[in-house]
Write an enzyme that holds these catalytic residues in place. Structure first.
Site, PDB file in Angstrom:
ATOM      1  N   ASP A 169       0.806  -1.220   0.000  1.00 31.35           N
ATOM      2  CA  ASP A 169       0.000   0.000   0.000  1.00 31.35           C
ATOM      3  C   ASP A 169       0.839   1.270   0.000  1.00 31.35           C
ATOM      4  OD1 ASP A 169       0.889  -0.297   2.583  1.00 31.35           O
ATOM      5  OD2 ASP A 169      -1.065  -0.035   3.536  1.00 31.35           O
ATOM      6  N   GLU A 254      13.767  -3.272  11.377  1.00 27.66           N
ATOM      7  CA  GLU A 254      14.760  -2.962  10.347  1.00 27.66           C
ATOM      8  C   GLU A 254      16.177  -3.125  10.889  1.00 27.66           C
ATOM      9  OE1 GLU A 254      10.980  -0.630   9.568  1.00 27.66           O
ATOM     10  OE2 GLU A 254      12.247  -1.091  11.295  1.00 27.66           O
TER      11      GLU A 254
END
Length: 308
Positions: A169, A254
């Site tokens: 998205d 991350e």
């Protein structure tokens, strides 16, 4: 519940390989709906091609988001799309979409463990999402198999390419893929509309990353968004233990990968020394289905055989 590497609800995240010259050919541009059945049959002979009959079985915006993303990717030359579904196996919706996309792709599937799934009403930041799916893609790249459709063989040894973890998205400029294409180790750039800011991203001085513009936990090892970095494929293959950690604290997913790959001072700033925003952390609004639910109770709901 198709994902490119997501969690509960069928979101989509996963690696993309914008290849250096001679890795991959320009993506085929044959993505016509009329060819979908033939291509699914040829590429995915074990998949049931009939449309799903249970309304709400997948996230309602899943196909819309994947169509939008696939059409962005079709503008990028020399790209290999790895799509990882959050399911036990391939679903007809995602299999058909991939076969009709005209892109070079690999289809993978792995179900998020129940303990890691978001519960009803929980905000998305409560637990790391897409961990199993992203790690599944890394396994495939490292030659551990598991493809359920498309290109089954991973890149051969010595392949020069770049891996990017895309979210279905988000909004991507095709310039972004050209910026990352020549990554030698780990490249970085700003991400718009994320972290409660207009943008987050590295601060660059004299061509080197010297810090990060972020408001939330700026002392994280790598305070970057998943959409804000890419990794050279040879580096990933040279570090076989590097993967995402499902137990990472909030906002550290991350860092759980990057800490195994690079020192912050060696990050490669892209996008005009991180002064241009080429990817935006947009979100698709969840459709309101009040009228649909009312019609279903009356036995007059939308035809479930029409794929949306």
């Amino acid at each position: 519940r198709g994902r490119l590497g997501g969690g509960a609800g069928g979101r989509g995240r996963g690696p993309l390989l914008p290849a250096r010259p001679r890795l991959l050919g320009r993506p085929r541009r044959r993505g016509h709906e009329a060819e979908a059945e033939e291509r699914v049959s040829r590429l995915l002979p074990g998949v049931d091609r009939r449309p799903p009959l249970r309304a709400g079985a997948a996230r309602l915006v899943q196909k819309a988001e994947l169509v939008r993303l696939s059409q962005t990717l079709s503008l990028v030359p020399r790209l290999h799309w790895l799509l990882v579904e959050d399911s036990e196996g391939p679903t007809p919706l995602v299999s058909g979409l991939l076969a009709a996309s005209g892109l070079l792709f690999t289809h993978l599937a792995v179900l998020t463990p129940k303990a890691q799934r978001l519960r009803e009403g929980e905000p998305g930041w409560v637990r790391p999402r897409g961990v199993e799916q992203r790690n599944k893609a890394l396994e495939w790249l490292r030659g551990r198999g598991g493809a359920v459709g498309g290109e089954k063989d991973p890149p051969p040894p010595g392949t020069q390419g770049v891996v990017y973890f895309a979210d279905d998205d988000n909004t991507y400029s095709r310039e972004l893929f050209e910026e990352m294409r020549w990554t030698r180790g780990v490249s970085v750039w700003p991400v718009g509309l994320v972290g409660g800011l207009r943008f987050e991203g590295p601060r660059v001085q004299d061509g080197r990353v010297v810090g990060f513009h972020t408001a939330w936990e700026p002392n994280r090892p790598f305070p970057v968004d998943m959409a804000g970095f890419a990794v050279a494929l040879p580096l990933l293959l040279a570090k076989p233990s590097a993967q995402f950690d499902a137990t990472a604290p909030r906002g550290h997913l991350e860092s759980s990968l990057l800490s195994h790959l690079v020192d912050p001072k060696d990050l490669e700033p892209r996008a005009a020394n991180c002064t241009r925003v080429l990817v935006w952390h947009t979100r698709t609004e969840k459709p309101k289905m009040k009228q649909e639910e009312q019609l279903q109770r009356q036995g007059r709901g939308s035809d479930p055989a029409i794929e949306v």
